[in-house]
Design a protein around this motif. Sequence first.
Motif, PDB file in Angstrom:
ATOM      1  N   GLY A  27     -21.952  46.343 -70.847  1.00  0.00           N
ATOM      2  CA  GLY A  27     -22.541  46.647 -72.148  1.00  0.00           C
ATOM      3  C   GLY A  27     -23.893  47.348 -72.076  1.00  0.00           C
ATOM      4  O   GLY A  27     -24.413  47.797 -73.101  1.00  0.00           O
ATOM      5  N   GLY A  29     -24.518  50.200 -70.823  1.00  0.00           N
ATOM      6  CA  GLY A  29     -24.355  51.617 -71.140  1.00  0.00           C
ATOM      7  C   GLY A  29     -23.991  52.517 -69.970  1.00  0.00           C
ATOM      8  O   GLY A  29     -24.046  53.733 -70.091  1.00  0.00           O
ATOM      9  N   LYS A  30     -23.542  51.931 -68.859  1.00  0.00           N
ATOM     10  CA  LYS A  30     -23.290  52.819 -67.709  1.00  0.00           C
ATOM     11  C   LYS A  30     -22.103  53.748 -67.921  1.00  0.00           C
ATOM     12  O   LYS A  30     -22.140  54.898 -67.502  1.00  0.00           O
ATOM     13  N   SER A  31     -21.061  53.296 -68.620  1.00  0.00           N
ATOM     14  CA  SER A  31     -19.915  54.194 -68.846  1.00  0.00           C
ATOM     15  C   SER A  31     -20.305  55.345 -69.767  1.00  0.00           C
ATOM     16  O   SER A  31     -19.847  56.474 -69.598  1.00  0.00           O
ATOM     17  N   THR A  32     -21.179  55.059 -70.742  1.00  0.00           N
ATOM     18  CA  THR A  32     -21.636  56.115 -71.653  1.00  0.00           C
ATOM     19  C   THR A  32     -22.454  57.142 -70.865  1.00  0.00           C
ATOM     20  O   THR A  32     -22.252  58.361 -71.014  1.00  0.00           O
ATOM     21  N   ARG A 150     -19.417  47.409 -79.550  1.00  0.00           N
ATOM     22  CA  ARG A 150     -18.349  48.165 -78.881  1.00  0.00           C
ATOM     23  C   ARG A 150     -16.982  47.699 -79.399  1.00  0.00           C
ATOM     24  O   ARG A 150     -16.032  48.487 -79.441  1.00  0.00           O
ATOM     25  N   ASN A 181     -32.000  51.424 -70.122  1.00  0.00           N
ATOM     26  CA  ASN A 181     -31.326  52.206 -71.160  1.00  0.00           C
ATOM     27  C   ASN A 181     -31.723  51.690 -72.539  1.00  0.00           C
ATOM     28  O   ASN A 181     -30.965  50.984 -73.209  1.00  0.00           O
ATOM     29  N   ASP A 182     -32.947  52.062 -72.971  1.00  0.00           N
ATOM     30  CA  ASP A 182     -33.338  51.742 -74.347  1.00  0.00           C
ATOM     31  C   ASP A 182     -32.871  52.888 -75.237  1.00  0.00           C
ATOM     32  O   ASP A 182     -32.019  52.726 -76.095  1.00  0.00           O
ATOM     33  N   LEU A 184     -30.766  56.217 -75.316  1.00  0.00           N
ATOM     34  CA  LEU A 184     -29.689  56.779 -74.491  1.00  0.00           C
ATOM     35  C   LEU A 184     -30.067  58.133 -73.902  1.00  0.00           C
ATOM     36  O   LEU A 184     -29.832  58.407 -72.726  1.00  0.00           O
TER      37      LEU A 184
HETATM   38  P1  ADP Z   1     -20.928  49.548 -69.952  1.00  0.00           P
HETATM   39  O1  ADP Z   1     -20.109  50.663 -69.396  1.00  0.00           O
HETATM   40  O2  ADP Z   1     -22.200  49.333 -69.199  1.00  0.00           O
HETATM   41  O3  ADP Z   1     -20.143  48.279 -70.138  1.00  0.00           O
HETATM   42  P2  ADP Z   1     -20.897  51.125 -72.426  1.00  0.00           P
HETATM   43  O4  ADP Z   1     -21.274  52.468 -71.907  1.00  0.00           O
HETATM   44  O5  ADP Z   1     -19.466  50.882 -72.796  1.00  0.00           O
HETATM   45  O6  ADP Z   1     -21.404  49.959 -71.431  1.00  0.00           O
HETATM   46  O7  ADP Z   1     -21.848  50.838 -73.686  1.00  0.00           O
HETATM   47  C1  ADP Z   1     -21.696  49.658 -74.461  1.00  0.00           C
HETATM   48  C2  ADP Z   1     -21.912  50.018 -75.938  1.00  0.00           C
HETATM   49  O8  ADP Z   1     -23.305  50.314 -76.161  1.00  0.00           O
HETATM   50  C3  ADP Z   1     -21.140  51.229 -76.391  1.00  0.00           C
HETATM   51  O9  ADP Z   1     -20.682  51.006 -77.713  1.00  0.00           O
HETATM   52  C4  ADP Z   1     -22.161  52.368 -76.343  1.00  0.00           C
HETATM   53  O10 ADP Z   1     -21.876  53.375 -77.293  1.00  0.00           O
HETATM   54  C5  ADP Z   1     -23.451  51.635 -76.695  1.00  0.00           C
HETATM   55  N1  ADP Z   1     -24.692  52.195 -76.104  1.00  0.00           N
HETATM   56  C6  ADP Z   1     -24.864  52.726 -74.861  1.00  0.00           C
HETATM   57  N2  ADP Z   1     -26.159  53.093 -74.673  1.00  0.00           N
HETATM   58  C7  ADP Z   1     -26.814  52.793 -75.820  1.00  0.00           C
HETATM   59  C8  ADP Z   1     -28.185  52.931 -76.259  1.00  0.00           C
HETATM   60  N3  ADP Z   1     -29.133  53.445 -75.471  1.00  0.00           N
HETATM   61  N4  ADP Z   1     -28.507  52.505 -77.489  1.00  0.00           N
HETATM   62  C9  ADP Z   1     -27.559  51.957 -78.309  1.00  0.00           C
HETATM   63  N5  ADP Z   1     -26.247  51.799 -77.971  1.00  0.00           N
HETATM   64  C10 ADP Z   1     -25.879  52.204 -76.729  1.00  0.00           C
END
Ligand code: ADP
Length: 232
Positions: A27, A29-32, A150, A181-182, A184
Amino acid sequence: MRSSYDTPSVITIPRRGLMLVLSSPSGAGKSTIARNLLESDPTFALSVSVTTRKKRASEIEGVHYHFVTPAEFERLRSSDALLEWAEVHGNLYGTPREPAELAMRAGRDMLFDIDWQGARQLQEKAKADIVSVFILPPSMQELKARLLRRAEDSRDTIATRMKNAKLEIERWSDYDYVVVNDDLDRAFQAVRSIVAAERLRRDRRPGLFDFVSSLLSEEGEGLAVGTSETVR
Ligand code: ADP
Ligand code: 5GP
């Protein structure tokens, strides 16, 4: 190995590919960040893992993961088809060996979205090629809020992931870089900067030997500078 410096206008020094490992608690944000990097930088290839986890609604077989049964996972693991593997949040995950090795041999950069156990195994196997980045959330509250927003996992799954988050965060100091990751965009730019600097490392650029010798052997009209006049 990547292109050469024989075009007059763009000089590209041949270099080895790098293995970029991104880890974080679920959660953060690494996948994003990984997705943004793949979209903005086509030199990266994504390592698509195999997993015994159930497919989420938004996921596509072969794009996000290869979804396999526990028996199939065991077959891959025991035939040495996985470069690394680990149990994470009660499911099995592993990196297929062949695509990663082919990409690296072709000099491509490879992106791995794997946990700390996998990162440790890759460090042991390919230390010189690894660049590891740990992504932290700005707060535990926000981590939970992101997992809920998510909306892809059940309440129980989210509870397990929050319980494991502290143990995962404790691994932060195993990594080369740590990015919070505060915002994005800022976090993404930080990862891009890390990649840009790591690509320029001397030890990743064997092509520098030939480039520097060609510089030093360059001859021609106009290279000599007279000593009697002031050069401005
Ligand atoms: P992970 O791969 O680390 O489990 P995700 O990339 O799936 O996490 O991100 C988790 C959720 O948080 C997603 O809905 C994504 O869109 C959101 N997210 C990612 N980075 C940020 C950010 N900097 N601020 C707010 N929401 C974010
Ligand atoms: P998710 O189920 O949210 O996709 O991933 C859960 C965790 O498993 C994440 O920390 C992710 O990085 C990790 N993971 C995904 N693929 C692999 C893999 O091939 N190997 C290892 N060791 N971890 C993985």
